[in-house]
Design an enzyme around this catalytic site. Structure first.
Site, PDB file in Angstrom:
ATOM      1  N   SER A 146       0.856  -1.188   0.000  1.00  0.00           N
ATOM      2  CA  SER A 146       0.000   0.000   0.000  1.00  0.00           C
ATOM      3  C   SER A 146       0.888   1.231   0.000  1.00  0.00           C
ATOM      4  O   SER A 146       2.047   1.185   0.431  1.00  0.00           O
ATOM      5  CB  SER A 146      -0.877   0.011   1.259  1.00  0.00           C
ATOM      6  N   TYR A 159      -2.042   0.392  10.986  1.00  0.00           N
ATOM      7  CA  TYR A 159      -2.204  -0.120   9.618  1.00  0.00           C
ATOM      8  C   TYR A 159      -0.966   0.212   8.792  1.00  0.00           C
ATOM      9  O   TYR A 159      -0.436  -0.650   8.071  1.00  0.00           O
ATOM     10  CB  TYR A 159      -3.450   0.471   8.966  1.00  0.00           C
TER      11      TYR A 159
END
Length: 260
Positions: A146, A159
């Protein structure tokens, strides 16, 4: 020039929806035999029917929870029993939960689930399949990272930590497997409109929809295209990393929305 996946076996985790689903379909259409796993059996049933309708070939599909060692072991055993080999592992299973700051209000259960799924789950799958990838003579590990693995943001500390971790693991694997016939790739998307935000906000669909208001985010198919591209390069070509974002997204906090 794209290389056909004919005769090769690809494993996709978290395949019941979103990027995993689209990746499985894309790889099947590129000629790969598929082994797909996910926690949600209804999504797997739909995926199997979709792939069989598109290609005429029924993929191997079994329940898979990457946070559960026994589930991982059973899934890998089933794949090897079905196909006898594995050429590609797409570590797609992962999630974000909440936007808590790291203070007394934070939900530690969410932290544990993200770390166990995004980091340990990826490690469990990779550890078990690396021997088969090497043995195949043409192996490939593709990790779903990501942009959060390149840039931290408030409310996403844990995260982001998991995705920074994925980036570190990917780099280490590339060094550890140097000289062996296994490529290692990370695909790192920005904002993608899937169930990601619904999961992050614990089922609050209205709040999730606001994340994508006023601009055009990436789709699951956009990311799957990059994964299939990497997987279909010649065996000597390693795509180290692809970072992709919508043209409307500059970074984690700057998005061009209509009317703003």
């Amino acid at each position: 020039m794209a290389i056909s996946g004919a005769g090769k076996v690809a494993v996709v985790t978290g395949a019941s929806a979103g990027i995993g689903y689209s990746t499985a379909v894309g790889l099947a259409e590129a000629g790969f035999q598929l082994a797909v796993g996910a926690r949600r059996k209804d999504g797997l049933v739909k995926l199997v029917e979709d792939i069989q309708r598109r290609t005429g070939v029924k993929p191997f599909a079994e329940s898979l929870d990457v946070t559960d060692k026994e589930s991982v072991d059973a899934f890998v055993k089933g794949v090897v029993s079905e196909y006898g080999k594995v050429n590609v592992l797409v570590n797609n299973a992962g999630k974000a939960l909440g936007v808590d700051y790291i203070d007394e209000r934070a939900n530690e259960d969410d932290w544990e689930v993200m770390l166990d799924t995004n980091v340990l789950g990826l490690l469990r799958m990779t550890k078990r399949l690396v021997p088969y990838l090497v043995e195949s003579g043409d192996g490939h590990i593709i990790n779903l990272g990501s942009t959060a693995g390149h840039e931290a943001y408030a409310g996403g500390g844990v995260y982001c930590a998991t995705k920074f971790g994925v980036r570190a693991i990917t780099g280490a694997l590339r060094q550890e497997l140097l000289g062996k016939p296994v490529r290692v790739t990370s695909i790192d998307p920005g904002m993608v409109e899937t169930e990601f935000s619904v999961v992050r906000f614990h089922g609050d669909t209205e709040r999730a929809s606001r994340v994508y208001e006023g601009f055009r985010p990436l789709t699951a198919e956009d990311v799957a295209d990059c994964i299939v591209f990497a997987a279909t390069r010649p065996a000597h070509v390693n795509i180290d990393n692809i970072i992709l974002k919508s043209v409307d997204q500059a970074d984690a906090t700057r998005v061009a929305r209509k009317g703003q």
